[in-house]
Structures are given as C-alpha cells and as structure tokens.
Design a protein around this motif. Structure first.
Motif, PDB file in Angstrom:
ATOM      1  N   GLN A  79       0.802  -1.220   0.000  1.00 24.18           N
ATOM      2  CA  GLN A  79       0.000   0.000   0.000  1.00 24.18           C
ATOM      3  C   GLN A  79       0.841   1.279   0.000  1.00 24.18           C
ATOM      4  N   GLU A  80       2.108   1.175   0.316  1.00 21.14           N
ATOM      5  CA  GLU A  80       2.943   2.367   0.435  1.00 21.14           C
ATOM      6  C   GLU A  80       3.058   3.112  -0.893  1.00 21.14           C
ATOM      7  N   LYS A  81       2.904   4.431  -0.838  1.00 22.38           N
ATOM      8  CA  LYS A  81       3.111   5.266  -2.016  1.00 22.38           C
ATOM      9  C   LYS A  81       4.592   5.602  -2.109  1.00 22.38           C
ATOM     10  N   ILE A  82       5.186   5.363  -3.259  1.00 24.37           N
ATOM     11  CA  ILE A  82       6.628   5.574  -3.438  1.00 24.37           C
ATOM     12  C   ILE A  82       6.827   6.962  -4.023  1.00 24.37           C
ATOM     13  N   ASP A  83       7.311   7.867  -3.186  1.00 28.21           N
ATOM     14  CA  ASP A  83       7.361   9.276  -3.575  1.00 28.21           C
ATOM     15  C   ASP A  83       8.777   9.822  -3.709  1.00 28.21           C
ATOM     16  N   ASN A  84       9.799   8.966  -3.618  1.00 28.14           N
ATOM     17  CA  ASN A  84      11.171   9.436  -3.813  1.00 28.14           C
ATOM     18  C   ASN A  84      12.039   8.261  -4.248  1.00 28.14           C
ATOM     19  N   PRO A  85      13.188   8.529  -4.850  1.00 23.00           N
ATOM     20  CA  PRO A  85      14.020   7.437  -5.374  1.00 23.00           C
ATOM     21  C   PRO A  85      14.583   6.530  -4.291  1.00 23.00           C
ATOM     22  N   ASP A  86      14.784   7.047  -3.072  1.00 19.94           N
ATOM     23  CA  ASP A  86      15.290   6.202  -1.997  1.00 19.94           C
ATOM     24  C   ASP A  86      14.324   5.053  -1.724  1.00 19.94           C
ATOM     25  N   ARG A  87      13.025   5.388  -1.633  1.00 18.05           N
ATOM     26  CA  ARG A  87      12.025   4.348  -1.385  1.00 18.05           C
ATOM     27  C   ARG A  87      11.929   3.397  -2.574  1.00 18.05           C
ATOM     28  N   LEU A  88      12.091   3.920  -3.771  1.00 17.55           N
ATOM     29  CA  LEU A  88      12.071   3.074  -4.969  1.00 17.55           C
ATOM     30  C   LEU A  88      13.195   2.055  -4.899  1.00 17.55           C
ATOM     31  N   HIS A  89      14.413   2.511  -4.571  1.00 22.79           N
ATOM     32  CA  HIS A  89      15.546   1.592  -4.479  1.00 22.79           C
ATOM     33  C   HIS A  89      15.322   0.565  -3.369  1.00 22.79           C
ATOM     34  N   PHE A  90      14.783   1.008  -2.251  1.00 21.10           N
ATOM     35  CA  PHE A  90      14.501   0.104  -1.133  1.00 21.10           C
ATOM     36  C   PHE A  90      13.565  -1.021  -1.569  1.00 21.10           C
ATOM     37  N   HIS A  91      12.472  -0.650  -2.217  1.00 18.63           N
ATOM     38  CA  HIS A  91      11.512  -1.656  -2.683  1.00 18.63           C
ATOM     39  C   HIS A  91      12.152  -2.591  -3.707  1.00 18.63           C
ATOM     40  N   LEU A  92      12.926  -2.034  -4.626  1.00 16.70           N
ATOM     41  CA  LEU A  92      13.515  -2.857  -5.683  1.00 16.70           C
ATOM     42  C   LEU A  92      14.585  -3.800  -5.143  1.00 16.70           C
ATOM     43  N   LEU A  93      15.310  -3.384  -4.119  1.00 11.04           N
ATOM     44  CA  LEU A  93      16.276  -4.285  -3.493  1.00 11.04           C
ATOM     45  C   LEU A  93      15.570  -5.485  -2.862  1.00 11.04           C
ATOM     46  N   ILE A  94      14.458  -5.228  -2.207  1.00 12.80           N
ATOM     47  CA  ILE A  94      13.681  -6.312  -1.605  1.00 12.80           C
ATOM     48  C   ILE A  94      13.139  -7.228  -2.696  1.00 12.80           C
ATOM     49  N   LEU A  95      12.552  -6.633  -3.725  1.00 11.68           N
ATOM     50  CA  LEU A  95      11.986  -7.434  -4.816  1.00 11.68           C
ATOM     51  C   LEU A  95      13.076  -8.202  -5.546  1.00 11.68           C
ATOM     52  N   GLY A  96      14.222  -7.554  -5.768  1.00 13.42           N
ATOM     53  CA  GLY A  96      15.327  -8.228  -6.434  1.00 13.42           C
ATOM     54  C   GLY A  96      15.802  -9.434  -5.649  1.00 13.42           C
ATOM     55  N   HIS A  97      15.857  -9.294  -4.336  1.00  7.92           N
ATOM     56  CA  HIS A  97      16.265 -10.403  -3.470  1.00  7.92           C
ATOM     57  C   HIS A  97      15.299 -11.581  -3.619  1.00  7.92           C
ATOM     58  N   GLU A  98      14.003 -11.299  -3.606  1.00  9.57           N
ATOM     59  CA  GLU A  98      13.016 -12.379  -3.725  1.00  9.57           C
ATOM     60  C   GLU A  98      13.004 -12.962  -5.138  1.00  9.57           C
ATOM     61  N   ILE A  99      13.189 -12.122  -6.151  1.00  5.29           N
ATOM     62  CA  ILE A  99      13.300 -12.630  -7.522  1.00  5.29           C
ATOM     63  C   ILE A  99      14.504 -13.556  -7.637  1.00  5.29           C
ATOM     64  N   ALA A 100      15.599 -13.206  -6.966  1.00  2.00           N
ATOM     65  CA  ALA A 100      16.793 -14.061  -6.980  1.00  2.00           C
ATOM     66  C   ALA A 100      16.466 -15.443  -6.421  1.00  2.00           C
ATOM     67  N   HIS A 101      15.745 -15.490  -5.303  1.00  2.00           N
ATOM     68  CA  HIS A 101      15.358 -16.781  -4.745  1.00  2.00           C
ATOM     69  C   HIS A 101      14.497 -17.565  -5.733  1.00  2.00           C
ATOM     70  N   LEU A 102      13.567 -16.879  -6.367  1.00  2.00           N
ATOM     71  CA  LEU A 102      12.626 -17.558  -7.248  1.00  2.00           C
ATOM     72  C   LEU A 102      13.311 -18.072  -8.510  1.00  2.00           C
ATOM     73  N   VAL A 103      14.093 -17.214  -9.178  1.00  2.00           N
ATOM     74  CA  VAL A 103      14.681 -17.600 -10.466  1.00  2.00           C
ATOM     75  C   VAL A 103      15.770 -18.660 -10.283  1.00  2.00           C
ATOM     76  N   HIS A 104      16.379 -18.710  -9.092  1.00  2.00           N
ATOM     77  CA  HIS A 104      17.395 -19.732  -8.823  1.00  2.00           C
ATOM     78  C   HIS A 104      16.805 -20.974  -8.172  1.00  2.00           C
ATOM     79  N   MET A 105      15.490 -21.045  -8.068  1.00  2.00           N
ATOM     80  CA  MET A 105      14.786 -22.227  -7.565  1.00  2.00           C
ATOM     81  C   MET A 105      15.201 -22.587  -6.142  1.00  2.00           C
ATOM     82  N   HIS A 106      15.316 -21.595  -5.287  1.00  2.00           N
ATOM     83  CA  HIS A 106      15.778 -21.838  -3.930  1.00  2.00           C
ATOM     84  C   HIS A 106      14.777 -22.592  -3.069  1.00  2.00           C
ATOM     85  N   LEU A 107      13.538 -22.695  -3.515  1.00  2.00           N
ATOM     86  CA  LEU A 107      12.557 -23.484  -2.768  1.00  2.00           C
ATOM     87  C   LEU A 107      12.434 -24.909  -3.281  1.00  2.00           C
TER      88      LEU A 107
END
Length: 301
Positions: free
Chosen positions: A61-89
């Motif tokens: 629900q968070e509104k992303i209103d500056n690049p710092d928050r954008l990078h924060f969200h993308l780092l989290i998403l990138g981490h989870e994408i890494a787990h998914l694409v490398h079949m870590h489960l």
C-alpha cells in the motif's frame, strides 16, 4: 507531482515482475506472481501451482514518492526474484550454512536485479526517471541507492541462517559494482566511481555502528561462494529457465554457473587490475595486494 500519480509498492512489484520476465527470450521468461498478504517480511512461497512472491500489506500500500524508497523496494523485490529464479525453494531441506549461502547469493544478485530494472526495465525505468531527473549526478544517484540499502537494516537478522548484517550491506555494494562494471565496458571511466559506490553504500552513516563494532563480519567470502556455486550447479540440471535469458542481459544478471576456472581467473585478474588502479588513485597502491592471494582454485570449486 500529486499523490494520485505515485506508484504503490504493489504496482511497482508487478511492474518489476513484468520487466524481469521481458529480460528473457519471448515466451521463455519466468511468470513471477505477486501476492499481497499478512506476512511480516517479503518472502517466496510455493504450492502445487508453483512459486510466488508475497509482500506485506503495508509494503503493497505504500506510495513511493522518492528514489530512496524506490531503491529500497527494488532491493527487496530483487532479493526475492533471486530466490525464485534460482529455484531456492526446490531443493532438499537445507542446513543452516547452505541457507546462509543462498541468502548471500540473493543479496548480491538482487542488487544486480535492482540495477537492471532501473536501467533496462521498460516500466520500472519510467518510474525511476519520474523520481530521479536526468540532471542528477552519478554521486547523487548512488547516494540514493545507499539510502535504500540503509533502509534494509531492520530486516537483517543475526543468526546462522543468514549472512551477518555488515556482510549483507557489502553484498549489495558489490552487486551494484558488478553491474556497473559491465555497464561501463568500453567507456573507460576513472576507477574512482568504485570508491563512490563504496562510500555511499557500505560507508553510509546508517552503517557506522556496524563498521565500528562489527568490521570483522566482512571476511571469508570464499566459503559461501563455494557452497552457493555447488548448490546452483546441481539445481541447474533441472532449471532450463537459466538458459533462456536474453543474450543482451547475460553480462548483467546471468543466473548460470557454468564458467570455467580459466574464465573466472581472467575476470578476477581484470578486477584486481581495476582495484590496483583505484588504490593508486587514493594513494594506497598496496591496498589490495594481500587480498589477491585469497582466490585460488580451491576457493571456487
């Protein structure tokens, strides 16, 4: 900019999932499903239909209103994408050290995914340009990334199933550096840009306490690299997805672990040549000399 135009965390997550799929050959990319739920932290889950990313309600629900928050969200998403694409489960039950090595890899690869999304993702790059005007300097851009990394600090857990906090900060910094090294090939910039990345990410003021009291946490990269490499090579016998990445994206986010020792040694040599240039630039020509002997063939295999 009015709040009505701001992208939400959920919208950004879906844009990132779509853009990452488009980094692969047509119809061959991963379908990354995003779900919103009552979870404490972002995570990947799986059921009979496959794996998916779950993000907390507050993050969605968070509104992303500056690049710092954008990078924060993308780092989290990138981490989870890494787990998914490398079949870590998809592997067997992991020992704590194996789990830590996969988290180690997800931090590093996730930072590269963030960079790929803001540089090459059709949807995410548009949001990035809205929040980060083109006139902004390289140093300001990296400072914003550093701010995003600093926001991850509450997510770092000091237990044996995860890398230590300062190591995780370092992995984000190394991931950004790895991406930019590829991006700058042929442009021959001064190696000083690497120092800027270190200053703005690893040496961010928010990390002062980690550096002051836990500097010994940054050591022995070889052990988790060996574990992660061994695990991924085994899994890639079942992971056809890894070979469907668009060739233009392979230098940046290749998930394949099939490089020969000769190729890795050549890359290592080039990296240390650049680091030696950087050391001369800052007046400490022997800064990286003692480190170079640590990376031998047994450290990789």
């Amino acid at each position: 900019m009015t709040s009505a135009k701001l992208i939400t965390g959920e919208q950004l997550a879906r844009a990132a999932a779509s853009d990452f799929r488009n980094f692969f050959l047509p119809l061959c990319g991963p379908t990354i499903l995003i779900r919103v739920g009552s979870v404490q932290n972002p995570c990947i889950r799986s059921n009979k239909s496959g794996s998916f990313i779950v993000i907390p309600n507050e993050m969605a629900q968070e509104k992303i209103d500056n690049p710092d928050r954008l990078h924060f969200h993308l780092l989290i998403l990138g981490h989870e994408i890494a787990h998914l694409v490398h079949m870590h489960l998809h592997g067997e039950t992991l020992e704590a050290e194996d789990n830590s090595s996969l988290e180690f890899w997800a931090d590093f690869y996730g930072a590269k995914v963030m960079m790929a999304l803001i540089m090459f993702g059709e949807k995410v790059s548009q949001e990035y340009r809205t929040l980060q005007p083109s006139r902004v300097s390289f140093e300001q851009r990296v400072e914003s990334i550093g701010n995003g990394v600093a926001m991850l600090k509450p997510y770092y857990n000091e237990n044996k199933r995860y890398p230590l906090p300062l190591m995780r900060v370092s992995l984000s910094s190394i991931g950004v550096t790895s991406f930019l090294r590829q991006y700058y090939i042929g442009q021959n910039p001064s190696p000083g840009w690497m120092l800027t990345v270190q200053r703005k990410i690893l040496l961010h003021p928010e990390h002062n306490d980690l550096i002051k009291f836990s500097s010994d946490q940054i050591k022995n990269f070889a052990a988790p690299i060996k574990r992660a490499r061994r695990w991924h090579i085994k899994m890639q016998k079942r992971n056809d997805l890894a070979y469907n990445l668009n060739p233009r994206m392979r230098p940046y986010i290749s998930p394949i672990f099939d490089e020969s020792y000769r190729d890795m040694e050549w890359k290592r040599k080039k990296i240390y040549e650049e680091l030696d240039e950087l050391a001369v630039l800052v007046g400490e020509p022997d800064m990286f000399k003692s480190d170079q002997s640590r990376w031998s063939k047994p450290d990789i295999y």
